[in-house]
Structure formats: structure tokens, C-alpha cells
Write a protein that holds these residues in place. Structure first.
Motif, PDB file in Angstrom:
ATOM      1  N   SER A  66      45.376  18.867  12.475  1.00 49.94           N
ATOM      2  CA  SER A  66      44.612  20.115  12.580  1.00 49.94           C
ATOM      3  C   SER A  66      45.097  20.902  13.792  1.00 49.94           C
ATOM      4  O   SER A  66      45.733  20.349  14.690  1.00 49.94           O
ATOM      5  N   PRO A  67      44.830  22.206  13.846  1.00 51.39           N
ATOM      6  CA  PRO A  67      45.265  23.026  14.981  1.00 51.39           C
ATOM      7  C   PRO A  67      44.741  22.476  16.307  1.00 51.39           C
ATOM      8  O   PRO A  67      43.608  21.988  16.387  1.00 51.39           O
ATOM      9  N   THR A  68      45.562  22.544  17.315  1.00 47.59           N
ATOM     10  CA  THR A  68      45.186  22.066  18.645  1.00 47.59           C
ATOM     11  C   THR A  68      44.242  23.057  19.315  1.00 47.59           C
ATOM     12  O   THR A  68      44.388  24.268  19.179  1.00 47.59           O
ATOM     13  N   SER A  69      43.274  22.538  20.035  1.00 48.51           N
ATOM     14  CA  SER A  69      42.308  23.392  20.718  1.00 48.51           C
ATOM     15  C   SER A  69      42.999  24.244  21.784  1.00 48.51           C
ATOM     16  O   SER A  69      43.814  23.749  22.564  1.00 48.51           O
ATOM     17  N   ILE A  70      42.656  25.503  21.808  1.00 51.96           N
ATOM     18  CA  ILE A  70      43.240  26.454  22.755  1.00 51.96           C
ATOM     19  C   ILE A  70      42.356  26.553  23.995  1.00 51.96           C
ATOM     20  O   ILE A  70      41.138  26.742  23.881  1.00 51.96           O
ATOM     21  N   VAL A  71      42.951  26.410  25.171  1.00 50.79           N
ATOM     22  CA  VAL A  71      42.203  26.580  26.418  1.00 50.79           C
ATOM     23  C   VAL A  71      41.981  28.058  26.678  1.00 50.79           C
ATOM     24  O   VAL A  71      40.866  28.501  26.958  1.00 50.79           O
ATOM     25  N   THR A  72      43.043  28.825  26.569  1.00 46.85           N
ATOM     26  CA  THR A  72      42.939  30.278  26.706  1.00 46.85           C
ATOM     27  C   THR A  72      44.187  30.926  26.115  1.00 46.85           C
ATOM     28  O   THR A  72      45.215  30.270  25.949  1.00 46.85           O
ATOM     29  N   ALA A  73      44.084  32.209  25.788  1.00 47.02           N
ATOM     30  CA  ALA A  73      45.220  32.937  25.227  1.00 47.02           C
ATOM     31  C   ALA A  73      45.291  34.319  25.839  1.00 47.02           C
ATOM     32  O   ALA A  73      44.260  34.924  26.171  1.00 47.02           O
ATOM     33  N   PHE A  74      46.526  34.805  25.985  1.00 45.78           N
ATOM     34  CA  PHE A  74      46.762  36.105  26.598  1.00 45.78           C
ATOM     35  C   PHE A  74      47.760  36.908  25.772  1.00 45.78           C
ATOM     36  O   PHE A  74      48.494  36.366  24.957  1.00 45.78           O
ATOM     37  N   TYR A  75      47.793  38.208  26.012  1.00 40.63           N
ATOM     38  CA  TYR A  75      48.946  39.014  25.645  1.00 40.63           C
ATOM     39  C   TYR A  75      49.410  39.675  26.928  1.00 40.63           C
ATOM     40  O   TYR A  75      48.638  39.827  27.890  1.00 40.63           O
ATOM     41  N   GLY A  76      50.677  40.074  26.975  1.00 39.04           N
ATOM     42  CA  GLY A  76      51.136  40.727  28.191  1.00 39.04           C
ATOM     43  C   GLY A  76      52.631  40.958  28.224  1.00 39.04           C
ATOM     44  O   GLY A  76      53.357  40.629  27.278  1.00 39.04           O
ATOM     45  N   THR A  77      53.072  41.538  29.334  1.00 42.10           N
ATOM     46  CA  THR A  77      54.483  41.856  29.529  1.00 42.10           C
ATOM     47  C   THR A  77      54.881  41.613  30.980  1.00 42.10           C
ATOM     48  O   THR A  77      54.032  41.563  31.875  1.00 42.10           O
ATOM     49  N   ASN A  78      56.181  41.492  31.168  1.00 51.79           N
ATOM     50  CA  ASN A  78      56.737  41.417  32.511  1.00 51.79           C
ATOM     51  C   ASN A  78      56.793  42.826  33.090  1.00 51.79           C
ATOM     52  O   ASN A  78      57.146  43.778  32.390  1.00 51.79           O
ATOM     53  N   ASN A  79      56.449  42.976  34.348  1.00 51.67           N
ATOM     54  CA  ASN A  79      56.415  44.298  34.973  1.00 51.67           C
ATOM     55  C   ASN A  79      57.775  44.762  35.491  1.00 51.67           C
ATOM     56  O   ASN A  79      57.926  45.915  35.891  1.00 51.67           O
ATOM     57  N   ASN A  80      58.757  43.852  35.446  1.00 52.08           N
ATOM     58  CA  ASN A  80      60.100  44.212  35.890  1.00 52.08           C
ATOM     59  C   ASN A  80      60.910  44.703  34.689  1.00 52.08           C
ATOM     60  O   ASN A  80      61.119  43.968  33.725  1.00 52.08           O
ATOM     61  N   LYS A  81      61.388  45.941  34.738  1.00 51.85           N
ATOM     62  CA  LYS A  81      62.093  46.543  33.597  1.00 51.85           C
ATOM     63  C   LYS A  81      63.376  45.803  33.245  1.00 51.85           C
ATOM     64  O   LYS A  81      63.722  45.666  32.070  1.00 51.85           O
ATOM     65  N   GLU A  82      64.104  45.330  34.248  1.00 52.63           N
ATOM     66  CA  GLU A  82      65.351  44.622  33.970  1.00 52.63           C
ATOM     67  C   GLU A  82      65.088  43.271  33.324  1.00 52.63           C
ATOM     68  O   GLU A  82      65.795  42.863  32.394  1.00 52.63           O
ATOM     69  N   THR A  83      64.061  42.580  33.800  1.00 57.11           N
ATOM     70  CA  THR A  83      63.736  41.264  33.243  1.00 57.11           C
ATOM     71  C   THR A  83      63.296  41.370  31.799  1.00 57.11           C
ATOM     72  O   THR A  83      63.718  40.581  30.947  1.00 57.11           O
ATOM     73  N   ILE A  84      62.459  42.340  31.515  1.00 52.52           N
ATOM     74  CA  ILE A  84      61.967  42.476  30.139  1.00 52.52           C
ATOM     75  C   ILE A  84      63.091  42.907  29.200  1.00 52.52           C
ATOM     76  O   ILE A  84      63.112  42.530  28.027  1.00 52.52           O
ATOM     77  N   LYS A  85      64.063  43.642  29.716  1.00 50.03           N
ATOM     78  CA  LYS A  85      65.199  44.036  28.885  1.00 50.03           C
ATOM     79  C   LYS A  85      66.084  42.846  28.572  1.00 50.03           C
ATOM     80  O   LYS A  85      66.726  42.783  27.514  1.00 50.03           O
ATOM     81  N   GLN A  86      66.131  41.871  29.464  1.00 48.83           N
ATOM     82  CA  GLN A  86      66.939  40.670  29.270  1.00 48.83           C
ATOM     83  C   GLN A  86      66.210  39.614  28.440  1.00 48.83           C
ATOM     84  O   GLN A  86      66.733  38.533  28.213  1.00 48.83           O
ATOM     85  N   SER A  87      65.013  39.967  27.981  1.00 50.52           N
ATOM     86  CA  SER A  87      64.194  39.035  27.205  1.00 50.52           C
ATOM     87  C   SER A  87      64.052  39.536  25.774  1.00 50.52           C
ATOM     88  O   SER A  87      64.210  40.724  25.500  1.00 50.52           O
ATOM     89  N   SER A  88      63.722  38.634  24.866  1.00 53.83           N
ATOM     90  CA  SER A  88      63.550  39.040  23.472  1.00 53.83           C
ATOM     91  C   SER A  88      62.190  39.665  23.226  1.00 53.83           C
ATOM     92  O   SER A  88      62.028  40.503  22.347  1.00 53.83           O
ATOM     93  N   SER A  89      61.211  39.251  24.003  1.00 53.06           N
ATOM     94  CA  SER A  89      59.851  39.741  23.785  1.00 53.06           C
ATOM     95  C   SER A  89      59.318  40.374  25.066  1.00 53.06           C
ATOM     96  O   SER A  89      59.940  41.284  25.602  1.00 53.06           O
ATOM     97  N   GLY A  90      58.186  39.868  25.576  1.00 49.24           N
ATOM     98  CA  GLY A  90      57.562  40.478  26.747  1.00 49.24           C
ATOM     99  C   GLY A  90      58.034  39.960  28.075  1.00 49.24           C
ATOM    100  O   GLY A  90      57.538  40.369  29.127  1.00 49.24           O
ATOM    101  N   GLY A  91      58.997  39.038  28.075  1.00 47.40           N
ATOM    102  CA  GLY A  91      59.600  38.587  29.333  1.00 47.40           C
ATOM    103  C   GLY A  91      58.743  37.623  30.130  1.00 47.40           C
ATOM    104  O   GLY A  91      58.784  37.635  31.369  1.00 47.40           O
ATOM    105  N   ILE A  92      57.988  36.748  29.470  1.00 46.57           N
ATOM    106  CA  ILE A  92      57.117  35.808  30.177  1.00 46.57           C
ATOM    107  C   ILE A  92      57.838  34.523  30.568  1.00 46.57           C
ATOM    108  O   ILE A  92      57.511  33.889  31.568  1.00 46.57           O
ATOM    109  N   PHE A  93      58.845  34.132  29.804  1.00 42.93           N
ATOM    110  CA  PHE A  93      59.571  32.896  30.120  1.00 42.93           C
ATOM    111  C   PHE A  93      60.208  32.957  31.505  1.00 42.93           C
ATOM    112  O   PHE A  93      60.151  31.985  32.274  1.00 42.93           O
ATOM    113  N   ALA A  94      60.814  34.087  31.853  1.00 39.18           N
ATOM    114  CA  ALA A  94      61.534  34.197  33.133  1.00 39.18           C
ATOM    115  C   ALA A  94      60.651  33.880  34.338  1.00 39.18           C
ATOM    116  O   ALA A  94      61.037  33.054  35.184  1.00 39.18           O
TER     117      ALA A  94
END
Length: 388
Positions: A66-94
């Protein structure tokens, strides 16, 4: 009992059995379609059973998962324009990776090895962080990565491991499900994985495989999150097309080229063995259309307090995260793929007719791709002229 007791179409190729075998009795070979599977040398095997106990698929009841219980969830983006451009999505991994590195730790992720033309897992002790960023729509070769992760943990270093849900589960089971305070497991919502061999056949079809390729970018963000597919060498662009005109992309999106296990994947239904899951927030319009960001928007899910804690630590002006209700998260998990027959037919035709003739049956040719891209380019120019 060993790892080969697992049905062929359930093996995810996570490499846990390969890493756990102290006798090196297990090798990973490519099957007829190019996917990695374990093979046991019976002359070296001592029948200890570790390969079976370390296998996530052999130790999960897929009918009751069954689906694992979620502690919390977010949406968002990286505030650095260069970092987010080097990412496929919102640049959270970096920033996640940068936090771990800042603590003296190491990050593991997938990067292309262009000398061997293979996607492999590397650490930031071996490759720059930029190489580990961005989506790569192909299964990575894990090799002895799990052994290296354990060595870093035993030397009391922080480790962030990023991979598909099944790869992360493989690492966790390889470690005996032991809780390491300095280990962070991060996966992503996975559509499934084609084999590297198929990507190489595609590159051969494009006549770029032997041209010293130095960059494969599935999502270069020329205009938005996903628009082009680009292959380069050190001197020029070798191939550039809109993703909808590319056969590799099309067959991947239609779930025709995936690994057998992807069609009954437990993780596609929301089951997780990780601390954090990253994803494109494609469902933003169901939440709030006004939050759209053409540079990318991520959805981030924490399944542990440890995962939630590190997400809170990386904000500090670097990223903007906003909590969302779980209902918007649950819609991102769509369950296993239902076109296994189409998949089997594709690989059957590929083996008989080769790549070029097979993709032609799906309506693709290099000539048509060039024409469609040219028409789209002309439309853009005309529209710009009209607006002026």
C-alpha cells in the motif's frame, strides 16, 4: 534459495544481489533486450542465501503493498536562475546535494560515462555535481556503488543516494534495512526505464554514436520544462529535435520500451522505502494555475522526519517551498503500465528488423523529423512577426 528464484519479470536490476555476494559468484549480464539481470556461477556459490534476503522484490508482497504514509509534501522551485536552468524541473536536487557536501558528505547519482557510452552511478568524489543533475531516461548501471555507499557510512560520512525507487530499495535491503542517521535516500516518481542499449541504437540511427558525443540532454530547457532533446559533442550540436518528434521519446512516453518489471511496479502506486521523492509538479493546474513557472516546478514528498528536516534546512533563501495537501500528491502515482503486450511486440520486432525499420512502423523517420521541426520553427517566426 537465491536471487534467481525470483520470476524473471519481477527483477528490477537493482544490483543488490551483485553487491552483497562476498564470493563474487553473481555477475550482471544484459538480456536479449539490453536489461541487466543477475547470473550465478554455481561453482563459486556457497548457497548462503544473502542474495535472496537482500532482494527487495523477493521480500515484498505486491498484492498487499500500500502507499507509504507521507510526513509532509511541498511544491517549489530553486531561487537561483542558473541552478534551475541546469535542472530538469524545479532545481531541488542541487541544494539537497550541496547541503550534504557542505556537511563533508558525498552524493551518489546517475551520470553519463561518454567513453563507454553508458549511464552509471557516480559519487561527487568522482564527478562534479552538475553531471548528476537532470533527468536521464534510461536505466543506470549501479555496479559496486552500494559497497561504496556502505564504506562511506562506516567512515561516518553523510551520504545522499539518488536513484529510481527500486534502486533505492535495493540499497536499503543491501544494508540490511539498518537505520543510518547519516544516510538519505532520495528517489523520484519514475515512469519506467528503457535500457542503455536502446539509447545507443537510437544514437546509431541518428548517426551520432561515433561522433565523440559529450552531452546528452533530454530536457535542455530552451523554452520551458520539456521541449527539446539535444545531443552534442565538444564542437557542435549533433542532434536537436522537439521531443514529440523523436521516436525514443515517443516510445518511452507510451511505455513501450520499459523493463518487464516496470509493468507491475509497486513503487508506481506510491509505495516507498526512501526519505524523499522528487518529481515534476505537472499537476499544478489542479492545485493553483497561477503558480506555473516556465522554468520548472517541483513536487517534493517527505516520507520520514529525517527527510522533512533536510528539506527545512535547505530553504534559507535558496529554495521556496510551499506545503500542499496529500491529495495532490496521490494523483501523481498512476499505478503500473498496462501495455506489456505492446512492449513485448516492440522488442520482438526490434530483434528481427532492427531499430530503423521498427520505429518507421510507428511513423518515424529522420526526414519527417527534420520537416516537422522546420515547420514548427517557421510557425514561431511567423507568430513573432504577427505580434510585432
Amino acid at each position: 534459495m537465491n536471487c534467481l528464484s525470483l520470476p524473471y519479470d519481477k527483477c528490477t536490476g537493482c544490483f543488490a544481489c551483485f553487491n552483497i555476494c562476498a564470493k563474487k559468484a553473481i555477475t550482471m549480464y544484459e538480456d536479449k533486450d539490453g536489461f541487466y539481470y543477475p547470473k550465478i556461477n554455481q561453482d563459486l556459490c556457497i548457497y548462503c542465501g544473502l542474495c535472496h534476503t537482500s532482494c527487495p522484490q523477493a521480500n515484498i508482497d505486491e498484492n498487499n503493498v500500500s502507499p507509504t504514509s507521507i510526513v509532509t509534501a511541498f511544491y517549489g522551485t530553486n531561487n537561483n536562475k542558473e541552478t534551475i536552468k541546469q535542472s530538469s524541473s524545479g532545481g531541488i536536487f542541487a541544494p539537497l546535494a550541496q547541503y550534504i557536501i557542505g556537511e563533508g558528505g558525498v552524493v551518489f547519482g546517475a551520470a553519463f560515462n561518454y567513453s563507454s557510452m553508458r549511464l552509471e552511478h557516480f559519487s561527487t568524489d568522482e564527478r562534479p555535481l552538475e553531471d548528476l543533475q537532470k533527468s536521464k531516461y534510461v536505466q543506470s548501471y549501479i555496479g559496486a556503488t552500494f559497497q561504496r555507499v556502505r564504506a562511506f557510512l562506516n567512515s561516518d560520512r553523510y551520504v545522499l543516494f539518488v536513484g529510481t525507487p527500486c534502486q533505492c530499495a535495493g540499497l536499503k535491503h543491501y544494508l540490511g534495512n539498518k537505520e543510518y542517521k547519516k544516510l538519505y535516500l532520495c528517489d523520484f516518481i519514475c515512469h519506467g526505464v528503457p535500457p542503455m542499449r536502446l539509447l545507443k541504437e537510437h544514437m546509431s540511427y541518428l548517426k551520432v554514436l561515433k561522433k565523440s558525443v559529450s552531452s546528452i540532454d533530454f530536457r535542455p530547457k530552451l523554452n520551458s520544462w520539456i521541449d527539446f532533446f539535444i545531443i552534442k559533442n565538444d564542437f557542435k550540436t549533433l542532434y536537436k529535435t522537439r521531443w514529440q518528434y523523436d521516436p525514443y521519446y515517443y516510445l518511452f512516453e507510451k511505455a513501450i520500451t520499459l523493463r518487464c518489471s516496470c509493468y507491475s511496479c509497486s513503487y508506481s502506486r506510491g509505495y516507498r522505502e526512501t526519505d524523499i521523492t522528487l518529481a515534476d509538479f505537472w499537476g499544478y493546474h489542479r492545485y493553483n494555475k497561477s503558480i506555473y513557472n516556465k522554468n520548472g516546478l517541483s513536487m517534493i514528498i517527505a516520507y520520514s522526519e529525517k527527510g522533512k528536516d533536510i528539506l527545512c534546512k535547505i530553504q534559507c533563501g535558496k529554495v521556496s517551498l510551499y506545503e500542499i495537501e496529500n491529495e495532490y500528491v496521490e494523483s501523481a502515482f498512476k499505478g503500473g503500465k498496462n501495455n506489456r503486450e505492446d512492449r513485448d511486440e516492440f522488442y520482438k520486432r526490434l530483434a528481427i528488423y532492427g531499430y530503423k525499420k521498427t520505429v518507421k512502423e510507428y511513423g518515424f523517420s529522420l526526414h519527417n523529423t527534420v520537416i516537422k521541426n522546420t515547420i514548427d520553427d517557421c510557425k514561431i517566426i511567423v507568430n513573432k512577426f504577427i505580434k510585432k
